[in-house]
Structure formats: C-alpha cells, structure tokens
Design a protein around this motif. Structure first.
Motif, PDB file in Angstrom:
ATOM      1  N   TRP A 174      43.750  53.733  37.047  1.00  0.00           N
ATOM      2  CA  TRP A 174      44.965  53.042  37.486  1.00  0.00           C
ATOM      3  C   TRP A 174      45.363  51.952  36.489  1.00  0.00           C
ATOM      4  N   GLY A 175      44.422  51.551  35.663  1.00  0.00           N
ATOM      5  CA  GLY A 175      44.661  50.444  34.743  1.00  0.00           C
ATOM      6  C   GLY A 175      43.424  49.556  34.754  1.00  0.00           C
ATOM      7  N   ASP A 176      43.641  48.297  34.503  1.00  0.00           N
ATOM      8  CA  ASP A 176      42.518  47.366  34.499  1.00  0.00           C
ATOM      9  C   ASP A 176      41.881  47.276  35.877  1.00  0.00           C
ATOM     10  N   ARG A 177      40.569  47.041  35.892  1.00  0.00           N
ATOM     11  CA  ARG A 177      39.867  46.918  37.172  1.00  0.00           C
ATOM     12  C   ARG A 177      40.379  45.680  37.912  1.00  0.00           C
ATOM     13  N   ILE A 178      40.656  45.826  39.157  1.00  0.00           N
ATOM     14  CA  ILE A 178      41.203  44.720  39.953  1.00  0.00           C
ATOM     15  C   ILE A 178      40.072  43.964  40.634  1.00  0.00           C
ATOM     16  N   THR A 179      39.974  42.697  40.316  1.00  0.00           N
ATOM     17  CA  THR A 179      38.948  41.861  40.959  1.00  0.00           C
ATOM     18  C   THR A 179      39.569  40.626  41.613  1.00  0.00           C
ATOM     19  N   GLU A 180      40.885  40.587  41.631  1.00  0.00           N
ATOM     20  CA  GLU A 180      41.548  39.441  42.251  1.00  0.00           C
ATOM     21  C   GLU A 180      41.204  39.400  43.735  1.00  0.00           C
ATOM     22  N   PRO A 181      41.130  38.215  44.299  1.00  0.00           N
ATOM     23  CA  PRO A 181      40.799  38.127  45.724  1.00  0.00           C
ATOM     24  C   PRO A 181      41.903  38.713  46.602  1.00  0.00           C
ATOM     25  N   VAL A 182      41.495  39.144  47.769  1.00  0.00           N
ATOM     26  CA  VAL A 182      42.470  39.734  48.697  1.00  0.00           C
ATOM     27  C   VAL A 182      42.375  39.041  50.057  1.00  0.00           C
ATOM     28  N   THR A 183      43.485  39.015  50.724  1.00  0.00           N
ATOM     29  CA  THR A 183      43.496  38.564  52.114  1.00  0.00           C
ATOM     30  C   THR A 183      43.664  39.782  53.008  1.00  0.00           C
ATOM     31  N   VAL A 184      42.723  39.923  53.925  1.00  0.00           N
ATOM     32  CA  VAL A 184      42.808  41.042  54.866  1.00  0.00           C
ATOM     33  C   VAL A 184      43.396  40.511  56.171  1.00  0.00           C
ATOM     34  N   ILE A 185      44.538  41.034  56.529  1.00  0.00           N
ATOM     35  CA  ILE A 185      45.206  40.575  57.752  1.00  0.00           C
ATOM     36  C   ILE A 185      44.867  41.544  58.879  1.00  0.00           C
ATOM     37  N   VAL A 186      44.317  41.000  59.956  1.00  0.00           N
ATOM     38  CA  VAL A 186      43.944  41.831  61.103  1.00  0.00           C
ATOM     39  C   VAL A 186      44.735  41.340  62.327  1.00  0.00           C
ATOM     40  N   PRO A 187      45.836  41.995  62.665  1.00  0.00           N
ATOM     41  CA  PRO A 187      46.546  41.600  63.884  1.00  0.00           C
ATOM     42  C   PRO A 187      45.751  42.052  65.097  1.00  0.00           C
TER      43      PRO A 187
END
Lengths: 138, 724
Positions: B361-374
């Motif tokens: 897909w391109g460069d490896r993604i290591t940026e943080p993520v926010t998981v939203i759980v409604p």
C-alpha cells in the motif's frame, strides 16, 4: 417535519425519561471539545454536536443562520439543560409524517386486492355452477 | 419542542406529539400485514392456476388409458355417420351430401396461421367450420370475430384440448361449457357442434369415445367426426395433404385440417390448391351446419356472455402474469449470471494481486489511531470488544467508547476494565450516527477506526486495517468481518453469507471503486475523509453506507483489507435477523436516494455515481427484490411443468451457489465444513431475506418511518477466546 433543535424536556406521561442518564447535576453542554484539547480524564461526560459540518456535496448552513428554539420550560429534572443539534443534511428520507402517502397506497392496494378477490370469486362461482350442473341464467 | 432518542422523535410537547389514537390508526398491525400478504399469495396462486389450466397443465395431453373395444358403438355410427346427433335421446347419424365438402379446422385460432387460412378461404369464397379451443379464443378474440364475420361456423374443440376419455364427466362438461361461453362472449353466437380432441374417422370410435359422444349429446352438442383426414399435422407436404383430403368419387366429405399447433404453411399451400381443384370438379364448400341444412348459429345467452367474459379476462391476466414472471426469471438469470461471472473474474484477480509478494500500500503505517466504539446498552459484549481493541498490536491505540445514554451500566463496565488507553464519553442519546460524530470530534488522532460494541477484533486487525492509508488516496478501509456465533443454524447461514459478501462482493466492489459500505463492525477512516463527507448523518438508517458513499463522492478511495479480521455477533433468531436486515435494506435505499445526484454530477462524485449507484441498485436492491420469482417458478414447475426439469434447474442454481461459496471460502481461507448448511439456506433464509426487502420497499413507498431497533446480545462472541 424537519428536526431543527433538540431541547431536553420531560416527556408528558413519562416522568422517568426526563432525567439524564449522565446523572448528577446538569452539565453545561456546548461545542465539542477539540481533539487536541481533549486529554482530560479518561471517563467523562461530553456534549458535542451530533452532526459534523459537511464538506461534501451537500453543504449545510452555518449554525448561526439557524433559527433559535426557545429552551424547555424548566419544569423537568434537567429542564434547564438544552442541547442544540445541527440539522441533518436532509429530512428523513422516504418518511411521510402526514401519513397521506401510506393512506393513498393502502387505499389503492386495498381496492385492487378487493377487485381481484371479487373477480376470483365471480370466476369460481360461475365455473362452479357449471361443474355442479346448476342452471346458468341465459 | 420534541424529545429524541436513537435518532427518532419519541415525544415532546404541544401539538408536535401525535395522539396515541392517531399513531395506532396509522400503523397497520403486523397481523394485518401478514393477512394482506396471505391474500396477495392467494390471488397469485389463483392467477397462476388459471394460467396453468389454460395452458393444459392440469390434464394429461393425449395419454389414453383402457382398452380399445368398440362393442358399445352403434352400427349406424361405425358405418359412416360422421355427424352424430344424440340431443333428442335418439341417434341421428348423418353425412355430407354428394359433391359437398365441409372443411373443418381444429386447434385454433392461431395468431399466425389462422389469418392465413382465412385469407385463402376468403379468396376462394369457401366457408368452413372452425373447431376452436376455448383458451385460444380467449387469447385471440379478434380472429374469432373475423371467422364469424366472414361467414364461417364455430364449433367446440374443448377449452384446453385434453384427452376427454380420461376425464370425469364434470370436467368434460366444464371443457364444453367454458368454450361455448368464451365463444359467446367474443363472437356473440352459440356453438352447437363439438369435436373430440384426438378424434379421427368415425370408424375409429371405440367404447370410451362413445361414452364421451353420448355425454356430449346429453349436454346438447352434436359430435362431428371426419370423412377424410388430411394428416396435415404430420406435415407430409402440400401434395399429400391434398391427396389425403380428397374424397372418393363425388362423395361428400367433412375434411379434417388444422390451423394451429405448429407450422401450418403446408396446410395453407394445400388449401390454396385443394379448394379450386374441387370447385373445378363441381364441389361446393359449406359449413357443417349448412351442408346438413341446419339453421345458422343462434345468438349467445347473457349467462354465457358473462361467464365467457370472466374467463377471457382471467386467461388474459393469467397469461400476462405468467409471461411477466418468465421475463423476470430471465432478468434474474441474466443478472445472476453476470454477477457470478464478475465475482469470479474480479475477486480472483483481486486476491491474486493483493497476495502477490510485490503488493504494497506504501509506507508502513504506524501512526496512532483512535478506535471509536459507539455503545448503547452493550454491557454484555462491551468488555470483550474493548479489551480486544485496547490490546491490539498497533502502536498508539486509543479506544474511545461513546456511551449513548445506556442504562445498563455499559460505561461502568468499561471503567471496570481499568485500561489506560481507553476513554469513555457519555453523550446525550442521539443514536449511533450522533455517537460516532461525537467520537470523531473527540478523537485524539487523525486515523479513526469505527467498531461495533459487539465485535471482537484479532490482535493485529487494527494494524492491518490502517495499512491501506499508506496510499494517500485512500480515505476509508473496510475490514473483514466474520460471524462469531455460528453454533446455531441461523448463525451458520449468516456466516456463509458474510464470507461470500466479504470475500467476493467486496473484492469486486474494491476493484470497481464502488464499495457501497464500510461495515459498522470494522472500518477505518481518515478524519479528513469523514469531515469531507459531512460526518455521519441521521438522515438514513444505514449511516455506514451513507458515509461511505459520501467519502466516495468527496474523491477518496475506499478499499477492502481482507487481513483485518473481526468477529461480530449476528442476530441469533429469525425475528432479530428480520429487524436487522429490514433496517439495512431500508437504509441502503435511503442512502442510494440521498446520493442520487451523484449520477449527474461531475468529478469524483459523478464517477462514483454513474458506476457505483446503478451497480448497487441493480445487485443490492433489484436482484434480491426479483429473487422470489425463482422460488415461485420452482413451486409452479413442481406442479405444472416438467418436474424432472424443474428439479434439475433448481439443482443447477444451487450448484452455482455452492461453487460460488466454495470459491469465497477458499479465498478467505475458511474451512468448507459450514457449507453443508447452504442447501438448507434455500428454504427459509432466502425467503426471509427477500420478504424483508419487500417489506422495506413497501415501507419506503408508503412513507413509513423505520426505527433503530436494538438487537439482543447473547455475548457468545465476547465469551470466545481471542486468537493470537
């Protein structure tokens, strides 16, 4: 009917619904906490706009242009608390609150079904008379 | 002012609140709907039964049983009385006078050949007698009227051309009376002459035929046989037809011909020679009645006309319905074939491309993520869901549980976990879309993952899910969601459906750049893309589909990441499944309608609109909506068509489904064992699915407001150990 604002007021006849489940004292509700500044406690109460500004194909008017709705009557447990909601980009799709479309559809469908049933009954009765050898009026 | 819950108005003050009586009156009860559906089914069954009857599906066609004795046939009949009149209780057998020919045509009227026959007869000024089938008269009243207008005589050849000797008396009576009635309605005359189907010369009448002839006499009909059989039905050539039809010497004759039942070009050609040749030999051509000196046909009675009118219209409606169903069956067949070929072609190619060692897909993604759980009252499942998310292998996961005014202690359940990277936010009840919007607004990171509170993800699922963001054009990613609760049959059925839907359909949509839905159970988004799409709207009940279409229109790519796997809890009862799918299909239609302008817009919106919307409408709405026609024909075929062929066709359809499912399971590296439930899926599950869609369409057309309905969780998935 388009939903413009939501005011949290006690519902007539349903006293239990009037109280916020967030509990405690009424909480001032306003704009969303910006993501960068939301590093407060891990558990909390927040009030945020329930619809985000649209940047796509259907731009929404700014909130300031929306007509203000008077607050609740203040008689409920948290009657002083009011949450302003931005409107949805469209009205509820397909929904006809007047019920006119449903009535028309129901009437047309019922008429067609009734007509079909009458024809079926007439057909079977006329054929049944023949089968049973009953005289058919000439 | 009004109070809202779950995105719908639940009450308020003043005149905005409908009175309970009004609400009750406006909403038809579930029982009423089922009664209505039953009545519709009853009407459909009747229409199809009439169609089957008019197409001779009820009685065996020319399957004669019993012996061929002729002991009971009186000698005067066997010796040549081709016109047998038993109406007065005594036998009156007559034949045509010398040098007189009565041409008789059986099995018509036919829309192609009867007019040609009439043209020839008109050219040679030769009247004839047409022994018509009642069902054909119903279909071609104009030709029947033309026969009478041009001086020809009509006789009865039954309504459906059955072998009368095999039928009970009441059916024979019905065959005659129905044909007379439709003749009376269309041509306005009575028809006292009758000819038995499959009858031939009078010397071939046996005991069984004789019983029918006696019955005909009792019913008031004169039975007409033939002196010469042209045998045109065998298409022996015009010469042979003329030879067969020609009587010996100057004897009179009733000549048997056919104006229907196949290609009658030879009959028409032979007729054009036969009539002038016989006229040249001094023969005159008459109708049967004229030849015997009987009076012309009398006008039909009112009773016959009414009965005939009902029958004619019943046959026409039934024929039109059957034709319509055949047409729909062809459309369904072609759409299914097209979809299957597309799935096979694109899905396999997609899988090969993605699994190639060179794929990236391109460069490896290591940026943080926010998981939203409604979450709204998800106490049973929330802990397992949050735990699986918070302990994922991706660096920097923030789990944001947006508690939508739960009253079952959902928020407290999350708090009890004591996980450092989990936040709980309680928002005023506004429905899932509002909760997700709150989550988007409060998220600390720009990569967002939205996960349902009943979904448990694999440890590396989040990391894999966000990798497509290595491509800067990608705005949203769909994960691979599987049904976790498969112990019951209904769970297995949904498992099969999910695997096919994700492993094949999503690959196809991905390839064609028209993914309709990022599943609410597992999907990743760039915040920028969500904002560009306007966030999640409550205008539809399928907020995930609506958002996905918005992201497409904003110019972002939406892709599928098969390796990001999550298990979700599917409805465990049919009523719950009904409610879920009802909302999905209604919401999908809402989303399609909401984004309809994309069809005419320019840029990325137009590109998605012109490719994606028709594709989704065709394969997600129209095809499932037409699918009942397959089952209707399966049942119809078992009763009225060749049973062997029907079963074979049904098995062929099943085989296509099995092959499709095997491919999907193979591509998804799933064991094939659950596929044993696929044949059973055809009997309940499939019908429920299209009934739900029909229900949704009716709701949409009638303007009914559909509610968000909370499904009951069993916690089965939450209780399962997480892989890895």
């Amino acid at each position: 009917m388009k939903k413009r604002h939501v005011a949290r007021v006690p519902m007539p006849g349903q006293p239990g619904r009037g109280r916020s489940r967030t509990g405690g004292a009424p909480v001032a509700r306003g704009t969303a906490t910006p993501p960068s500044a939301a590093a407060g406690p891990d558990v909390g109460v927040a009030a945020v706009p329930t619809a985000l500004p649209r940047g796509g194909a259907s731009p929404r008017p700014p909130l300031s242009t929306l007509p203000a709705e008077p607050p609740g009557d203040g008689s409920g447990a948290d009657g002083a608390t009011e949450t302003l909601q931005a409107p949805d980009a469209t009205a509820e799709i397909f929904v006809d609150h007047s019920g006119r479309r449903a009535r028309t559809l129901r009437r047309v469908a019922s008429a067609l079904v009734l007509l079909a049933l009458l024809l079926i009954v007439a057909l079977w009765v006329s054929q049944g008379a023949e089968v049973l050898g009953l005289p058919v009026p000439a | 002012m009004a109070l809202w819950r779950g995105g719908e108005r639940i009450g308020g003050t003043g005149d905005l609140t409908p009175s309970p009586r009004e609400s009750t009156r406006r909403r038809p009860s579930a029982r009423g709907r089922w009664v209505f559906a039953a009545v519709i089914t009853f009407i459909l069954v009747n229409v199809l039964a009439v169609g089957a009857y008019a197409n001779s599906r009820f009685a065996p066609d020319h399957q004669r049983t019993g012996t061929r004795s002729s002991d009971s046939v009186p000698a005067p009949v066997r010796d040549g009385g081709t016109v047998v009149d038993l109406r007065g209780g005594t036998l009156d057998a007559r034949r045509m006078p010398a040098r007189t020919i009565a041409l008789t045509f059986d099995d018509g009227p036919d829309p192609v050949w009867t007019p040609k026959v009439l043209d020839v007869l008109s050219r040679h000024h030769a009247p004839a007698t047409f022994f018509v089938l009642g069902s054909q008269v119903s279909r071609h009243p104009d030709i029947t009227r033309r026969m009478v207008r041009e001086g020809h005589e009509l006789g009865i050849h039954t309504f459906t051309h059955p072998e009368l000797t095999n039928l009970p008396t009441w059916r024979r009576r019905l065959e005659y009376s129905q044909t007379e009635a439709v003749i009376g309605y269309t041509a306005g005359v009575r028809a006292p002459l009758a000819r038995l189907p499959y009858s031939s010369a009078v010397d071939a009448v046996d005991d069984a035929d004789w019983a029918v002839v006696r019955d005909s006499g009792r019913l008031g009909y004169v039975s007409v046989f033939e002196d010469t059989d042209s045998q045109d039905w065998a298409r022996p050539g015009p010469d042979a037809i003329v030879r067969n039809a020609t009587p010996e010497g100057d004897r009179g004759a009733i000549v048997l011909l056919h104006d229907s039942g196949g290609d009658r070009a030879q009959t028409v050609a032979a007729l054009d020679r036969f009539i002038p040749e016989m006229q040249a030999r001094g023969y005159r051509f008459t109708t049967v009645s004229q030849g015997l000196g009987w009076p012309a046909a009398t006008p039909a009675g009112t009773g016959d006309r009414i009965q005939g009118g009902l029958l004619v219209w019943a046959v026409r409606i039934a024929d039109a319905t059957t034709r319509g169903f055949w047409l729909l069956l062809i459309v369904v067949g072609l759409l299914t074939l097209a979809r299957t070929l597309l799935l096979f072609g694109y899905a396999v190619r997609h899988a090969h491309r993605r699994r190639a060692p060179t794929w990236s897909w391109g460069d490896r993604i290591t940026e943080p993520v926010t998981v939203i759980v409604p979450a709204y009252n998800e106490r049973t499942t929330i802990a397992a869901a949050v735990h699986s998310l918070a302990s994922g292998s991706h660096p920097g996961i923030e789990v944001l549980v947006v508690d939508d005014e739960s009253d079952d202690g959902t928020a407290q359940e999350v708090e009890r976990l004591g996980l450092p990277n989990v936040r709980v936010v309680q928002v005023p009840g506004g429905g899932k879309a509002a909760a997700l919007n709150a989550g988007v607004a409060l998220a600390r990171h720009d990569l967002l993952v939205m996960v349902d509170a009943d979904t448990v993800v694999e440890p590396d699922a989040l990391h894999r899910l966000v990798q497509p963001f290595g491509d800067p054009r990608v705005g949203a990613v769909a994960g691979n969601v599987k049904v976790g609760n498969r112990r019951r049959l209904i769970g297995r059925w949904q498992h099969i459906e999910y695997v096919i839907g994700f492993s094949l359909d999503r690959r196809l949509y991905d390839t064609l750049h028209c993914m309709p839905t990022i599943p609410g159970a597992l999907g990743a988004f760039r915040r920028e893309a969500v904002l560009a799409a306007g966030g999640l709207s409550r205008a539809t009940l399928a907020e995930d589909t609506d958002l996905t279409m918005g992201i497409h229109r904003a110019g972002w790519r939406v892709v599928y990441e098969e390796t990001a796997v999550a298990r979700t809890e599917a409805p465990s009862t049919l009523p719950q499944l009904w409610r879920q799918r009802y909302r999905w299909s209604y919401g999908t239609m809402q989303a399609l309608w909401r984004h309809r302008r994309a069809l005419i817009e320019r840029g990325p919106s137009g590109r998605f609109g012109r490719r994606g919307l028709p594709f989704i409408a065709l394969f997600s709405v129209l095809l499932p909506l037409l699918a009942p026609v397959v089952d209707i024909f399966a049942v119809y075929g078992l009763f009225f068509l060749d049973r062997y062929e029907t079963v074979l066709a049904w098995l062929a359809v099943l085989a296509i489904q099995v092959i499709t499912a095997i491919l999907a399971f193979r591509l998804d590296r799933e064991p094939l064992r659950p596929l044993w439930a696929l044949p059973l899926q055809q009997f309940v599950y499939r019908q429920v699915m299209y009934l739900v869609l029909v229900h949704s369409v009716v709701t949409a057309l009638s303007g009914g407001a559909l509610k968000w309905q909370k499904l009951r969780r069993t916690g089965e998935v939450a209780a399962q150990p997480t892989a890895g």
